[in-house]
Design an enzyme around this catalytic site. Structure first.
Site, PDB file in Angstrom:
ATOM      1  N   ARG A  61       0.848  -1.203   0.000  1.00  0.00           N
ATOM      2  CA  ARG A  61       0.000   0.000   0.000  1.00  0.00           C
ATOM      3  C   ARG A  61       0.878   1.245   0.000  1.00  0.00           C
ATOM      4  O   ARG A  61       2.093   1.179   0.162  1.00  0.00           O
ATOM      5  CB  ARG A  61      -0.905   0.021   1.243  1.00  0.00           C
ATOM      6  CG  ARG A  61      -0.140   0.022   2.542  1.00  0.00           C
ATOM      7  CD  ARG A  61      -0.965   0.482   3.727  1.00  0.00           C
ATOM      8  NE  ARG A  61      -0.263   0.252   4.989  1.00  0.00           N
ATOM      9  CZ  ARG A  61       0.711   1.018   5.475  1.00  0.00           C
ATOM     10  NH1 ARG A  61       1.132   2.071   4.798  1.00  0.00           N
ATOM     11  NH2 ARG A  61       1.282   0.734   6.636  1.00  0.00           N
TER      12      ARG A  61
ATOM     13  N   ASP B 165       3.376   5.159   5.141  1.00  0.00           N
ATOM     14  CA  ASP B 165       4.549   4.725   5.888  1.00  0.00           C
ATOM     15  C   ASP B 165       4.155   3.615   6.873  1.00  0.00           C
ATOM     16  O   ASP B 165       3.432   2.691   6.508  1.00  0.00           O
ATOM     17  CB  ASP B 165       5.176   5.929   6.605  1.00  0.00           C
ATOM     18  CG  ASP B 165       6.662   5.755   6.859  1.00  0.00           C
ATOM     19  OD1 ASP B 165       6.997   5.022   7.811  1.00  0.00           O
ATOM     20  OD2 ASP B 165       7.469   6.335   6.131  1.00  0.00           O
TER      21      ASP B 165
ATOM     22  N   THR C 116       2.352   1.762  10.079  1.00  0.00           N
ATOM     23  CA  THR C 116       1.072   1.792  10.790  1.00  0.00           C
ATOM     24  C   THR C 116       1.013   0.610  11.744  1.00  0.00           C
ATOM     25  O   THR C 116       1.594  -0.451  11.470  1.00  0.00           O
ATOM     26  CB  THR C 116      -0.108   1.714   9.787  1.00  0.00           C
ATOM     27  OG1 THR C 116      -0.054   2.838   8.915  1.00  0.00           O
ATOM     28  CG2 THR C 116      -1.440   1.728  10.492  1.00  0.00           C
ATOM     29  N   TYR C 117       0.295   0.806  12.831  1.00  0.00           N
ATOM     30  CA  TYR C 117       0.047  -0.275  13.795  1.00  0.00           C
ATOM     31  C   TYR C 117      -1.413  -0.705  13.695  1.00  0.00           C
ATOM     32  O   TYR C 117      -2.319   0.124  13.543  1.00  0.00           O
ATOM     33  CB  TYR C 117       0.333   0.218  15.219  1.00  0.00           C
ATOM     34  CG  TYR C 117      -0.335  -0.611  16.294  1.00  0.00           C
ATOM     35  CD1 TYR C 117       0.201  -1.838  16.695  1.00  0.00           C
ATOM     36  CD2 TYR C 117      -1.525  -0.191  16.891  1.00  0.00           C
ATOM     37  CE1 TYR C 117      -0.428  -2.614  17.654  1.00  0.00           C
ATOM     38  CE2 TYR C 117      -2.158  -0.952  17.859  1.00  0.00           C
ATOM     39  CZ  TYR C 117      -1.608  -2.161  18.240  1.00  0.00           C
ATOM     40  OH  TYR C 117      -2.242  -2.929  19.186  1.00  0.00           O
TER      41      TYR C 117
ATOM     42  N   ALA D  11      -5.943   6.076  10.734  1.00  0.00           N
ATOM     43  CA  ALA D  11      -4.912   6.044   9.692  1.00  0.00           C
ATOM     44  C   ALA D  11      -5.498   5.468   8.406  1.00  0.00           C
ATOM     45  O   ALA D  11      -6.438   4.662   8.447  1.00  0.00           O
ATOM     46  CB  ALA D  11      -3.731   5.188  10.149  1.00  0.00           C
TER      47      ALA D  11
ATOM     48  N   PHE E  88      -8.572   1.660   5.889  1.00  0.00           N
ATOM     49  CA  PHE E  88      -8.510   2.547   7.056  1.00  0.00           C
ATOM     50  C   PHE E  88      -8.412   1.745   8.346  1.00  0.00           C
ATOM     51  O   PHE E  88      -8.798   0.568   8.395  1.00  0.00           O
ATOM     52  CB  PHE E  88      -9.757   3.450   7.112  1.00  0.00           C
ATOM     53  CG  PHE E  88     -11.056   2.710   7.327  1.00  0.00           C
ATOM     54  CD1 PHE E  88     -11.540   2.484   8.616  1.00  0.00           C
ATOM     55  CD2 PHE E  88     -11.802   2.250   6.253  1.00  0.00           C
ATOM     56  CE1 PHE E  88     -12.739   1.800   8.827  1.00  0.00           C
ATOM     57  CE2 PHE E  88     -12.998   1.559   6.450  1.00  0.00           C
ATOM     58  CZ  PHE E  88     -13.465   1.343   7.739  1.00  0.00           C
TER      59      PHE E  88
ATOM     60  N   CYS F 199       2.961   6.703  10.989  1.00  0.00           N
ATOM     61  CA  CYS F 199       2.889   7.189   9.607  1.00  0.00           C
ATOM     62  C   CYS F 199       4.118   8.004   9.209  1.00  0.00           C
ATOM     63  O   CYS F 199       4.084   8.782   8.253  1.00  0.00           O
ATOM     64  CB  CYS F 199       1.613   8.005   9.381  1.00  0.00           C
ATOM     65  SG  CYS F 199       0.119   7.060   9.735  1.00  0.00           S
TER      66      CYS F 199
END
Length: 238
Positions: free
Chosen positions: A89, A92, A94-95, A161, A175, A192
């Site tokens: 994707r 940056d 993401t959790y 996010a 999302f 991010c």
């Protein structure tokens, strides 16, 4: 006539890699249908899906992301019960984890509109409208995808996010909205890739121990259907 029917699948709690592979399967299914239509000059409807899921603790890095934004070693990841994946994707690091609604729209945008920026703005608007039902004024932050609170102040914090991929107008990824998230896991990364910005969760903002996550899903789906002018159908288990 374009197909505005979207099949909703709630996967419950599911491993990130399994969910990713399932996304890829549905993504390929839509692409194959589009290729066949063009090759054979046919007009079979392309399907659309929206997957909802909670993941065990995991960090994912987008294709343009910087690995240094993950602040812990492999050993530490194992210690905190988390996994890590580099994926296809945008965006940056993401959790994802328990207490977070992750949504993966796998849509043929040619069934709706061919504008990826509009697509992202509508996903953001879905979250903004949902949070408004809880009395929160959520906003976009210029140049930063996702949904934020107190934009333009020293207290700006991200609550949702976003990161998507699209090919031939077919989307995947999506999302991640924090509902009852353990915010401590965000301390192990630069969210991010944006330094100095905080992260929050709906239960924290409302001062509650826990929010009914199924209720939030219902509100998200209501606004999703309205914004995309779509007909939603929930997949039921056989």
């Amino acid at each position: 006539m374009a197909n505005n029917y979207i099949q909703i699948e709630d996967l419950g709690r599911k491993d990130y890699k399994e969910s990713w592979e399932y996304q890829e399967l549905l993504f390929s299914k839509i692409l194959d249908c589009k290729v066949k239509n063009r090759r054979e000059d046919t007009e079979h409807d392309t399907p659309n899906y929206l997957l909802l899921v909670e993941h065990p603790h995991v960090y994912t890095l987008g294709k343009s992301g910087d690995f240094s934004n993950l602040l812990v070693s492999e050993e530490k990841l194992s210690e905190i019960g988390a996994t890590f994946y580099k994926i296809n994707r945008g965006g940056d690091i993401t959790y994802h984890g328990p207490g977070q609604i992750v949504g993966y729209p796998i849509l043929d945008l040619e069934n709706f509109f061919t504008d990826i920026h509009k697509y992202l703005r509508l996903l953001e608007e879905m979250v903004v409208l949902t949070l408004a039902e809880y009395g929160l004024k959520a906003e976009r932050s210029e140049g930063e995808t996702g949904v934020w609170l107190d934009v333009g102040t020293p207290f700006a914090r991200k609550i949702c996010a976003m990161g998507v991929r699209a090919s031939r107008w077919v989307t995947m990824h999506g999302f991640a909205l924090n509902i009852n998230a353990d915010l401590g896991y965000f301390d192990h990364m630069i969210p991010c890739g944006i330094k100095g910005k905080a992260v929050t969760s709906l239960n924290v903002e409302l001062g509650k121990a826990e929010i009914n996550i199924e209720e939030v899903k219902g509100k998200l789906l209501k606004h999703f259907a309205q914004l995309f002018e779509a007909e939603l159908h929930q997949k039921t288990e056989a």
